[in-house]
Scaffold this active site. Structure first.
Site, PDB file in Angstrom:
ATOM      1  N   LYS A 143       0.866  -1.180   0.000  1.00  0.00           N
ATOM      2  CA  LYS A 143       0.000   0.000   0.000  1.00  0.00           C
ATOM      3  C   LYS A 143       0.896   1.221   0.000  1.00  0.00           C
ATOM      4  O   LYS A 143       1.788   1.345   0.853  1.00  0.00           O
ATOM      5  CB  LYS A 143      -0.898  -0.061   1.232  1.00  0.00           C
ATOM      6  CG  LYS A 143      -1.447   1.259   1.725  1.00  0.00           C
ATOM      7  CD  LYS A 143      -2.577   1.026   2.715  1.00  0.00           C
ATOM      8  CE  LYS A 143      -2.509   1.958   3.898  1.00  0.00           C
ATOM      9  NZ  LYS A 143      -3.605   1.743   4.848  1.00  0.00           N
ATOM     10  N   LYS A 194       1.225   5.236   0.441  1.00  0.00           N
ATOM     11  CA  LYS A 194       0.576   6.443   0.931  1.00  0.00           C
ATOM     12  C   LYS A 194       0.709   7.502  -0.153  1.00  0.00           C
ATOM     13  O   LYS A 194       1.807   7.648  -0.740  1.00  0.00           O
ATOM     14  CB  LYS A 194       1.269   6.912   2.217  1.00  0.00           C
ATOM     15  CG  LYS A 194       1.018   5.983   3.403  1.00  0.00           C
ATOM     16  CD  LYS A 194      -0.427   6.083   3.850  1.00  0.00           C
ATOM     17  CE  LYS A 194      -0.639   5.425   5.199  1.00  0.00           C
ATOM     18  NZ  LYS A 194      -2.034   5.565   5.660  1.00  0.00           N
TER      19      LYS A 194
HETATM   20  O1  SMG Z   1       0.102  -0.427  11.187  1.00  0.00           O
HETATM   21  O2  SMG Z   1       0.947  -0.974   9.273  1.00  0.00           O
HETATM   22  C1  SMG Z   1       0.417  -0.173  10.025  1.00  0.00           C
HETATM   23  C2  SMG Z   1       0.090   1.209   9.500  1.00  0.00           C
HETATM   24  C3  SMG Z   1      -0.877   1.142   8.388  1.00  0.00           C
HETATM   25  O3  SMG Z   1      -1.024   2.973   6.901  1.00  0.00           O
HETATM   26  C4  SMG Z   1      -1.378   2.503   7.954  1.00  0.00           C
HETATM   27  N1  SMG Z   1      -2.237   3.132   8.782  1.00  0.00           N
HETATM   28  O4  SMG Z   1      -4.677   5.290   7.379  1.00  0.00           O
HETATM   29  O5  SMG Z   1      -4.452   3.214   7.208  1.00  0.00           O
HETATM   30  C5  SMG Z   1      -4.058   4.277   7.651  1.00  0.00           C
HETATM   31  C6  SMG Z   1      -2.814   4.414   8.506  1.00  0.00           C
HETATM   32  C7  SMG Z   1      -3.114   5.118   9.788  1.00  0.00           C
HETATM   33  C8  SMG Z   1      -1.940   5.367  10.651  1.00  0.00           C
HETATM   34  S1  SMG Z   1      -0.812   6.436   9.946  1.00  0.00           S
HETATM   35  C9  SMG Z   1       0.276   6.961  11.143  1.00  0.00           C
HETATM   36 MG    MG Z   2      -5.968   4.423   5.913  1.00  0.00          MG
END
Ligand code: SMG
Ligand code: MG
Length: 383
Positions: A174, A176
């Site tokens: 995934k 960002k």
């Molecule tokens: O725990 O692997 C993990 C993080 C996954 O990207 C992740 N979480 O929006 O899904 C999301 C984010 C929220 C936390 S970002 C600090």
């Molecule tokens: Mg998210």
């Protein structure tokens, strides 16, 4: 079960490397670890003393959601624990199934509530000798592991980071995204890793409907889904964006309850749902969302909040339910932490093993918990 005491450990876990999303950069994970002491009845009907563990996934600052670590600690001390203890006084006992009800007068604060419910559930299940996976209804003994890759300084850096994770065996990546870090990084990763890489993106609410033409360009990259491109409250706008794109629409921040999930599905704002127990008030509500989605043929997957081994254990159990048909953000402990609070979760051929021991099946290693704790509050029943 009678709770005798609750301890709140404020912990700080340094991240192996900074994690950047559209709303900021995390360098340290601050969390509240809940330790519930209780008298319970074991599987043979005899009284037993148990300890249960919970984790509050609120971040240090209120940027992903309104909650934040320090606020959640205050919330538990000032409102939620008194409500829970008052309920226990009135009814003589609490169960995991009544924790949510006992705190219902307090509006909001799902992450704080979730942490308390998780700890009570863990204690209850440890007393009975039942695992989270059994209790929640998991049907598999391991779950495919995905990794969430933060916003990087450059595309070559991104390619190197993704290559590392693919090498480690992560089954899904995934990325960002945010305005300015959107099409080009996705194109570069698809180009470099080919059509077989399971790839998706997460904007953490950084775009608006005015960006529809830009977001549509993502359709050419055969993404599994686009996660929360628009604001938390923008259900109708997500529904509209979904008609303009072929990439499946997935909601994270917007899905705060089973009711919200039902609305999003009915409005066609979500074709896929990211379930995070903390965001929705606990593992019981998370299971309800799974049930609603499954009944409607909507795929779900388990999100991540940089959990310690405690939350990771519970998430792995939840992700073992049959409606979790996409790999979750349940990575190995080593994705974020040099030292986890528990025995580390490791990647086994791209999978995370669902714990089978009583309750969470893992517990904090006492010396590590002590070392990482910056503050400790103890609240006794009847105090
Ligand atoms: O725990 O692997 C993990 C993080 C996954 O990207 C992740 N979480 O929006 O899904 C999301 C984010 C929220 C936390 S970002 C600090
Ligand atoms: Mg998210």
């Amino acid at each position: 079960m009678q709770i005798t005491e609750v301890k709140l450990h404020s912990v700080r876990l340094p991240l192996i490397r900074p994690f950047t999303t559209s709303f900021g950069t995390q360098k340290v994970r601050s969390a509240i670890i809940v330790e519930v002491h209780a008298q319970a009845t074991n599987a043979t009907g005899n009284p037993t003393e148990v300890v249960g563990w919970g984790e509050c996934v609120a971040l240090a600052d209120p940027l992903y959601s309104p909650e934040y670590t320090e606020g959640a600690r205050q919330m538990m001390i000032r409102y939620l624990l008194p409500a829970l203890f008052a309920y226990q006084d009135r009814h003589g006992a609490v169960t995991a199934e009544t924790v949510g009800h006992s705190m219902r007068a307090v509006v909001g604060h799902p992450m704080a509530k979730s942490a308390l419910e998780m700890a009570v559930l863990d204690a209850q299940l440890r007393a009975r000798g039942e695992s989270f996976a059994q209790y929640l209804g998991a049907t598999v003994d391991r779950v495919p592991s995905g990794v969430s890759v933060g916003i990087q300084n450059s595309i070559p850096e991104l390619i190197d980071t993704v290559a590392e994770y693919v090498e480690e065996g992560y089954q899904r990546v995934k990325l960002k995204i945010q305005p300015g870090w959107d099409i080009a990084p996705v194109a570069a990763v698809r180009e470099r890793f080919g059509p077989d890489l399971l790839l998706q993106v997460d904007a953490n609410a950084a775009f608006t409907l005015a960006d529809a033409a830009l977001l549509r360009k993502l359709d050419t990259f055969d993404l599994l889904l686009i996660e929360q491109p628009l604001g938390e409250a923008d259900l109708r706008q997500h529904a509209e964006l979904a008609t303009l794109m072929s990439t499946p629409m997935c909601l994270d921040e917007s899905i705060v309850s089973a009711e919200a999930a039902a609305d999003a599905i009915a409005m066609k704002a979500a074709a896929v749902i990211n379930i995070k127990p903390g965001r929705v008030g606990g593992y019981l509500e998370a299971r309800r969302i799974h049930d609603v989605a499954r009944a409607n043929g909507v795929a779900v997957w388990c999100g991540g909040m940089l959990e310690t081994g405690l939350g990771r254990a519970a998430n792995a159990a939840l992700a073992g339910l049959p409606g979790f048909t996409l790999p979750g953000d349940i990575s190995a402990s080593g994705r974020f932490y040099e030292t986890d609070l528990t025995e580390p979760f490791v990647l086994d051929g791209g999978y995370i093993t669902v714990p089978t021991g009583p309750g969470l099946g893992v517990e904090p290693i006492p010396e590590i918990l002590r070392e990482l704790t910056t503050d400790l509050n103890a609240v006794a029943a009847g105090a």
